[in-house]
Design a protein around this motif. Structure first.
Motif, short mmCIF file in Angstrom:
data_model
loop_
_atom_site.label_atom_id
_atom_site.label_comp_id
_atom_site.label_asym_id
_atom_site.label_seq_id
_atom_site.Cartn_x
_atom_site.Cartn_y
_atom_site.Cartn_z
N MET A 181 0.84 -1.21 0.00
CA MET A 181 0.00 0.00 0.00
C MET A 181 0.87 1.26 0.00
O MET A 181 0.68 2.18 0.78
N ARG A 182 1.90 1.25 -0.90
CA ARG A 182 2.81 2.39 -1.08
C ARG A 182 3.63 2.71 0.16
O ARG A 182 4.04 3.84 0.38
N SER A 183 3.89 1.70 0.97
CA SER A 183 4.73 1.86 2.14
C SER A 183 5.77 0.74 2.15
O SER A 183 5.44 -0.43 1.95
N ALA A 184 7.04 1.10 2.34
CA ALA A 184 8.11 0.10 2.33
C ALA A 184 8.25 -0.53 3.72
O ALA A 184 8.36 0.17 4.72
N LEU A 185 8.24 -1.85 3.75
CA LEU A 185 8.41 -2.58 4.99
C LEU A 185 9.72 -3.35 4.97
O LEU A 185 10.09 -3.93 3.95
N LEU A 186 10.42 -3.37 6.10
CA LEU A 186 11.58 -4.23 6.26
C LEU A 186 11.11 -5.51 6.92
O LEU A 186 10.52 -5.48 8.00
N LEU A 187 11.36 -6.65 6.26
CA LEU A 187 10.89 -7.93 6.76
C LEU A 187 12.07 -8.83 7.12
O LEU A 187 13.12 -8.79 6.48
N ARG A 188 11.84 -9.66 8.14
CA ARG A 188 12.76 -10.73 8.49
C ARG A 188 12.10 -12.05 8.08
O ARG A 188 10.97 -12.34 8.49
N VAL A 189 12.80 -12.85 7.29
CA VAL A 189 12.30 -14.14 6.86
C VAL A 189 13.19 -15.23 7.45
O VAL A 189 14.42 -15.19 7.28
N ASP A 190 12.58 -16.18 8.15
CA ASP A 190 13.33 -17.29 8.71
C ASP A 190 13.60 -18.28 7.58
O ASP A 190 12.67 -18.88 7.03
N PRO A 191 14.88 -18.50 7.20
CA PRO A 191 15.16 -19.38 6.07
C PRO A 191 14.85 -20.85 6.33
O PRO A 191 14.73 -21.64 5.40
N ALA A 192 14.72 -21.23 7.61
CA ALA A 192 14.43 -22.62 7.95
C ALA A 192 12.94 -22.92 7.89
O ALA A 192 12.52 -23.97 7.40
N THR A 193 12.12 -21.98 8.36
CA THR A 193 10.67 -22.21 8.43
C THR A 193 9.88 -21.43 7.40
O THR A 193 8.73 -21.76 7.12
N GLY A 194 10.45 -20.35 6.87
CA GLY A 194 9.74 -19.51 5.92
C GLY A 194 8.81 -18.51 6.57
O GLY A 194 8.06 -17.80 5.88
N SER A 195 8.83 -18.40 7.90
CA SER A 195 7.97 -17.44 8.59
C SER A 195 8.43 -16.01 8.32
O SER A 195 9.62 -15.75 8.14
N VAL A 196 7.47 -15.09 8.31
CA VAL A 196 7.74 -13.69 7.96
C VAL A 196 7.38 -12.80 9.14
O VAL A 196 6.32 -12.96 9.76
N GLU A 197 8.25 -11.84 9.44
CA GLU A 197 8.03 -10.89 10.54
C GLU A 197 8.33 -9.48 10.06
O GLU A 197 9.34 -9.23 9.42
#
Length: 226
Positions: A151-167
């Motif tokens: 929605m026109r806003s940049a988010l910094l995400l952390r992705v767990d490479p083992a589980t694929g979970s997104v934060e």
């Protein structure tokens, strides 16, 4: 006792041996290749090829090459993503997978390639809103870091490479062209163009996001530079 001539020949021979050891040994990529990113993992070098839309595995010992093309579509968790317009830009290796960012990932966080199972997959967004997937990547602190547009806003995400979970780590970024990880923080390079009475000026800023306390600060800003 060696003569000056013999000593000179010995020096020339030594220099040629050193040059031979330092010589560049090229590796030929397939015709039509346009490599844009490279990384190392699992005992191989991996090259992201934007021209042929593929990843190329290079054995550093034998220099053998194996190519894996990005499919036209990938599905996961009931979601099917069309990748025909996807333009790959960057890749990193973590947990036996190649993580790929680029332009044109719709409603997807990241594309990945399982180097052991030889299969492609996606990381779907954990929200219902329209998402423009990650266009830059970094690896550090055991996590994949990427920027996405929601929605026109940049988010910094952390992705767990083992589980694929997104934060979601930070949602206050104005944008970013490149990121890296270091000193417990993610560093974001943001370059933009502004109109002034004297013409167009390109400006760059570096933002720091502390991944522990989630503080978001302007680290440096210098007008007229990039």
């Amino acid at each position: 006792q060696k003569t000056a001539y013999e000593i000179s020949l010995g020096l020339v021979g030594s220099e040629m041996c050193i040059r031979d050891r330092l010589s560049i040994r090229s590796i030929e990529l397939p015709e039509g290749s346009r490599p844009v990113s490279i990384c190392y993992g699992g005992g191989k070098m991996w090259v992201l090829d934007a021209g042929r839309r593929s990843v190329v595995a290079v054995n550093p010992d034998t220099r053998d090459i194996e190519e894996f093309h990005i499919p036209e579509q990938v599905g996961a968790s009931g979601l099917t993503v069309n990748l025909t317009g996807f333009k790959p830009r960057q890749l990193v290796w973590a947990e036996g997978k190649l993580w790929i960012a680029g332009i044109g990932l719709e409603n997807t966080i990241l594309l990945f390639f399982d180097t052991e199972g030889r299969s492609w997959g996606i990381i779907p967004p954990p929200w219902p809103w329209t998402t423009v997937g990650g266009w830059c990547l970094a690896y550090g602190d055991g996590s994949i870091w990427t920027l996405v547009d929601v929605m026109r806003s940049a988010l910094l995400l952390r992705v767990d490479p083992a589980t694929g979970s997104v934060e979601v780590v930070c949602n206050g970024l104005p944008g970013g062209s490149s990121i890296c990880y270091g000193a417990g923080s993610v560093w974001v390079l943001y370059t933009f163009v502004v109109m002034t009475p004297f013409g167009v000026v390109e400006t760059s800023r570096i933002y720091r996001v502390d991944v522990r306390d989630r503080n978001f600060t302007l680290f440096t800003s210098r007008s007229g530079s990039s």
